[in-house]
Design a protein around this motif. Structure first.
Motif, PDB file in Angstrom:
ATOM      1  N   GLY A   1      -2.453  -2.819  -3.319  1.00 29.81           N
ATOM      2  CA  GLY A   1      -2.577  -3.959  -4.176  1.00 29.81           C
ATOM      3  C   GLY A   1      -2.195  -5.413  -3.530  1.00 29.81           C
ATOM      4  O   GLY A   1      -1.348  -5.239  -2.514  1.00 29.81           O
ATOM      5  N   SER A   2      -2.634  -6.507  -4.311  1.00 26.89           N
ATOM      6  CA  SER A   2      -2.114  -7.701  -3.740  1.00 26.89           C
ATOM      7  C   SER A   2      -2.027  -8.680  -4.762  1.00 26.89           C
ATOM      8  O   SER A   2      -2.716  -8.656  -5.927  1.00 26.89           O
ATOM      9  CB  SER A   2      -3.318  -8.095  -2.371  1.00 26.89           C
ATOM     10  OG  SER A   2      -4.646  -8.224  -3.307  1.00 26.89           O
ATOM     11  N   THR A   3      -1.299  -9.675  -4.652  1.00 30.17           N
ATOM     12  CA  THR A   3      -1.193 -10.858  -5.675  1.00 30.17           C
ATOM     13  C   THR A   3      -1.074 -12.240  -4.939  1.00 30.17           C
ATOM     14  O   THR A   3      -0.389 -12.259  -3.719  1.00 30.17           O
ATOM     15  CB  THR A   3      -0.014 -10.394  -6.521  1.00 30.17           C
ATOM     16  OG1 THR A   3       1.241 -10.499  -5.557  1.00 30.17           O
ATOM     17  CG2 THR A   3       0.146  -9.328  -7.309  1.00 30.17           C
TER      18      THR A   3
ATOM     19  N   GLN B   1       0.578  -1.374  -0.032  1.00 29.06           N
ATOM     20  CA  GLN B   1      -0.125   0.029   0.009  1.00 29.06           C
ATOM     21  C   GLN B   1       0.814   1.471   0.102  1.00 29.06           C
ATOM     22  O   GLN B   1       1.762   1.391   0.666  1.00 29.06           O
ATOM     23  CB  GLN B   1      -0.959  -0.030   1.381  1.00 29.06           C
ATOM     24  CG  GLN B   1      -0.138   0.204   2.562  1.00 29.06           C
ATOM     25  CD  GLN B   1      -1.458   0.268   3.686  1.00 29.06           C
ATOM     26  OE1 GLN B   1      -2.351   0.706   3.668  1.00 29.06           O
ATOM     27  NE2 GLN B   1      -0.734  -0.266   4.801  1.00 29.06           N
TER      28      GLN B   1
ATOM     29  N   SER C   1      -4.384  -5.637 -13.622  1.00 26.43           N
ATOM     30  CA  SER C   1      -5.321  -5.179 -12.362  1.00 26.43           C
ATOM     31  C   SER C   1      -5.664  -3.737 -12.445  1.00 26.43           C
ATOM     32  O   SER C   1      -6.498  -3.376 -11.599  1.00 26.43           O
ATOM     33  CB  SER C   1      -4.757  -5.747 -11.262  1.00 26.43           C
ATOM     34  OG  SER C   1      -3.410  -5.053 -10.744  1.00 26.43           O
ATOM     35  N   PHE C   2      -4.899  -3.243 -13.077  1.00 25.36           N
ATOM     36  CA  PHE C   2      -5.058  -1.499 -13.031  1.00 25.36           C
ATOM     37  C   PHE C   2      -6.396  -1.122 -13.920  1.00 25.36           C
ATOM     38  O   PHE C   2      -6.624   0.258 -14.007  1.00 25.36           O
ATOM     39  CB  PHE C   2      -3.796  -0.880 -13.496  1.00 25.36           C
ATOM     40  CG  PHE C   2      -2.854  -0.573 -12.480  1.00 25.36           C
ATOM     41  CD1 PHE C   2      -2.993   0.366 -11.542  1.00 25.36           C
ATOM     42  CD2 PHE C   2      -1.770  -1.439 -12.300  1.00 25.36           C
ATOM     43  CE1 PHE C   2      -1.888   0.613 -10.487  1.00 25.36           C
ATOM     44  CE2 PHE C   2      -0.774  -1.230 -11.216  1.00 25.36           C
ATOM     45  CZ  PHE C   2      -0.903  -0.336 -10.281  1.00 25.36           C
TER      46      PHE C   2
ATOM     47  N   SER D   1      -4.481 -11.197  -9.197  1.00 24.41           N
ATOM     48  CA  SER D   1      -3.964  -9.828  -8.719  1.00 24.41           C
ATOM     49  C   SER D   1      -5.116  -8.931  -8.686  1.00 24.41           C
ATOM     50  O   SER D   1      -5.937  -8.917  -9.352  1.00 24.41           O
ATOM     51  CB  SER D   1      -2.723  -9.076  -9.941  1.00 24.41           C
ATOM     52  OG  SER D   1      -1.875  -9.798 -10.042  1.00 24.41           O
TER      53      SER D   1
ATOM     54  N   SER E   1      -6.043  -4.751  -7.573  1.00 18.83           N
ATOM     55  CA  SER E   1      -5.442  -3.227  -7.304  1.00 18.83           C
ATOM     56  C   SER E   1      -6.790  -2.373  -6.819  1.00 18.83           C
ATOM     57  O   SER E   1      -7.817  -2.372  -7.256  1.00 18.83           O
ATOM     58  CB  SER E   1      -4.958  -2.668  -8.669  1.00 18.83           C
ATOM     59  OG  SER E   1      -3.691  -3.369  -8.747  1.00 18.83           O
ATOM     60  N   GLU E   2      -6.410  -1.420  -5.884  1.00 26.14           N
ATOM     61  CA  GLU E   2      -7.535  -0.708  -5.522  1.00 26.14           C
ATOM     62  C   GLU E   2      -6.940   0.800  -5.153  1.00 26.14           C
ATOM     63  O   GLU E   2      -6.060   1.071  -4.440  1.00 26.14           O
ATOM     64  CB  GLU E   2      -8.165  -1.205  -4.266  1.00 26.14           C
ATOM     65  CG  GLU E   2      -9.302  -0.462  -3.541  1.00 26.14           C
ATOM     66  CD  GLU E   2      -9.699  -0.866  -2.442  1.00 26.14           C
ATOM     67  OE1 GLU E   2     -10.617  -0.317  -1.636  1.00 26.14           O
ATOM     68  OE2 GLU E   2      -9.516  -1.979  -1.878  1.00 26.14           O
TER      69      GLU E   2
ATOM     70  N   PHE F   1      -0.393  -8.055 -12.489  1.00 26.98           N
ATOM     71  CA  PHE F   1      -0.409  -6.996 -11.670  1.00 26.98           C
ATOM     72  C   PHE F   1      -0.670  -5.772 -12.574  1.00 26.98           C
ATOM     73  O   PHE F   1      -1.513  -4.893 -12.329  1.00 26.98           O
ATOM     74  CB  PHE F   1       0.876  -6.594 -11.109  1.00 26.98           C
ATOM     75  CG  PHE F   1       0.910  -5.218 -10.208  1.00 26.98           C
ATOM     76  CD1 PHE F   1       0.287  -5.089  -9.271  1.00 26.98           C
ATOM     77  CD2 PHE F   1       1.856  -4.218 -10.778  1.00 26.98           C
ATOM     78  CE1 PHE F   1       0.366  -3.785  -8.549  1.00 26.98           C
ATOM     79  CE2 PHE F   1       1.811  -3.056 -10.063  1.00 26.98           C
ATOM     80  CZ  PHE F   1       1.143  -2.911  -8.905  1.00 26.98           C
TER      81      PHE F   1
END
Length: 386
Positions: free
Chosen positions: A106-108, A87, A323-324, A113, A115-116, A320
């Protein structure tokens, strides 16, 4: 050897030329005060203390109002799957405790993946002021104001010292002239006594007395010169000048300002002293802050509770970067609850009470001492005027 001697001679001549080229410092009282306020080392130290206190205050404000959040965590799971979470964000808080925050989370985990981008507004309930750092900011503000008062009082004290030293140097300069005239007069009397002795109108004892008066006058002249050097050096140290500088002091002394303190009543003088003593004002502010801490402690400690309104842009993908891409928008309410009740509220309140009582006793003792000093000073002034 000859070359080395020539170099030393040149250096000596250069030093003498520099000493001769050094211009004398022309001083009147106003100029002396100006030089002291920009060159006195003790006063410059007070200015540095104010600047340091201001830097500490800005740092306290920054730590209280603005927080940069960065974290990264990774984990390995069964099946050689590796997960991670990170974060990055910024949080702006007001003095009331409410806060705005914007962060990227973000998390994977394996092939998934997430993203927030999260925007949130939080409103605190049952927030502990000590834990939030509000009192730390208040203490930094008090320290800054105290340093400013000390700087103002230091300037006033420095001006009084400069006025005293300036008058002392001017009087010492006049004292040399008076002592020199005394020497010339004593020498004239010695010559006259010597002439009268030759004509039989004075005795050998009269001549010895005349010579003694000359020696005493010359001794007073040397003492006056020493007093002038001492007074000049004291003034140079106050002004931040070099001891090798020469002073040209205006002998026309300004008229002093006379304040008839003896005519004031006792209560007025005491109140004025209580309102202008920096150490008492600082102690009073510490006492007020201790009282605020004590009043902020309730008998039963409640858990810290934050309620957050959130708006998030969420993206999911197999990588990753994928995820955007925004897949969802969500609005929600978040709750943060601190259930750490291990500390005893009564013990904390008791410690604050003891600290407050110590501050109160110290404040009362110092106030009484200031009132006593004011009464004695006023009594001394009245005795001098009667």
């Amino acid at each position: 050897m000859t070359f080395r001697l020539a170099i030393l001679t040149l250096l000596l001549l250069a030093e003498l030329a520099f000493a001769q080229a050094r211009s004398a410092v022309e001083l009147n009282l106003e100029r002396a005060v100006e030089l002291a306020l920009v060159g006195n080392p003790d006063y410059l130290g007070l200015l540095n203390n104010v600047e340091r206190a201001e830097l500490d205050l800005e740092q306290a404000r920054s730590l209280f109002k603005t927080q940069i959040v960065t974290s990264f965590d990774s984990d390995a799971r069964t099946g050689a799957q590796i997960g991670s979470f990170f974060q990055v964000g910024v949080r702006k808080r007001s003095t009331s405790g409410s806060a705005w925050s914007l962060g990227l989370h973000g998390s994977t985990f394996g092939d998934d993946s997430l993203s927030e981008v999260r925007l949130s507004y939080s409103l605190p309930f049952f927030k502990d002021p000590v834990a939030t750092g509000r009192y730390t900011l208040a203490q930094a503000e008090l320290d800054f104001r105290h340093r400013q008062r000390v700087r103002l009082l230091g300037a006033e004290e420095l001006i009084m010292q400069v006025v005293s030293a300036y008058f002392g140097a001017a009087l010492a300069d006049n004292g040399i002239s008076i002592a020199k005239e005394d020497v010339l007069l004593a020498e004239k009397l010695q010559r006259a006594t010597d002439l009268r002795k030759r004509t039989g109108r004075s005795s050998e004892l009269d001549l010895h007395h005349a010579k003694l008066r000359v020696a005493q006058a010359r001794q007073r002249h040397e003492a006056a010169r020493l007093d002038r050097v001492r007074a000049d050096n004291r003034l140079k140290l106050l002004l931040g000048l070099d001891l090798d500088d020469s002073l040209l002091i205006d002998r026309d002394l300004p008229a002093g300002l006379k304040l008839d303190l003896a005519s004031l009543d006792e209560d007025t003088v005491e109140q004025w002293a209580l309102e202008h003593r920096s150490d008492l004002l600082s102690l009073g502010e510490d006492l007020e802050l201790a009282g605020r801490k004590l009043r902020g402690r309730v008998g039963k400690r409640r858990p810290n509770l934050d309620v957050r309104l959130q708006y998030s842009l969420i993206g999911e993908g197999n990588s990753f970067v994928d995820s955007f891409k925004v897949d969802d928008r969500r609005i929600g309410i978040g709750i943060s609850l601190d259930l750490n009740l291990s500390k005893s509220a009564q013990d904390e309140k008791r410690r604050l009470m003891l600290f407050y009582e110590d501050k109160q006793r110290a404040y009362d003792k110092l106030a009484m001492q200031i009132r006593s000093d004011a009464r004695l000073a006023l009594l001394g002034l009245r005795d001098k005027t009667t």
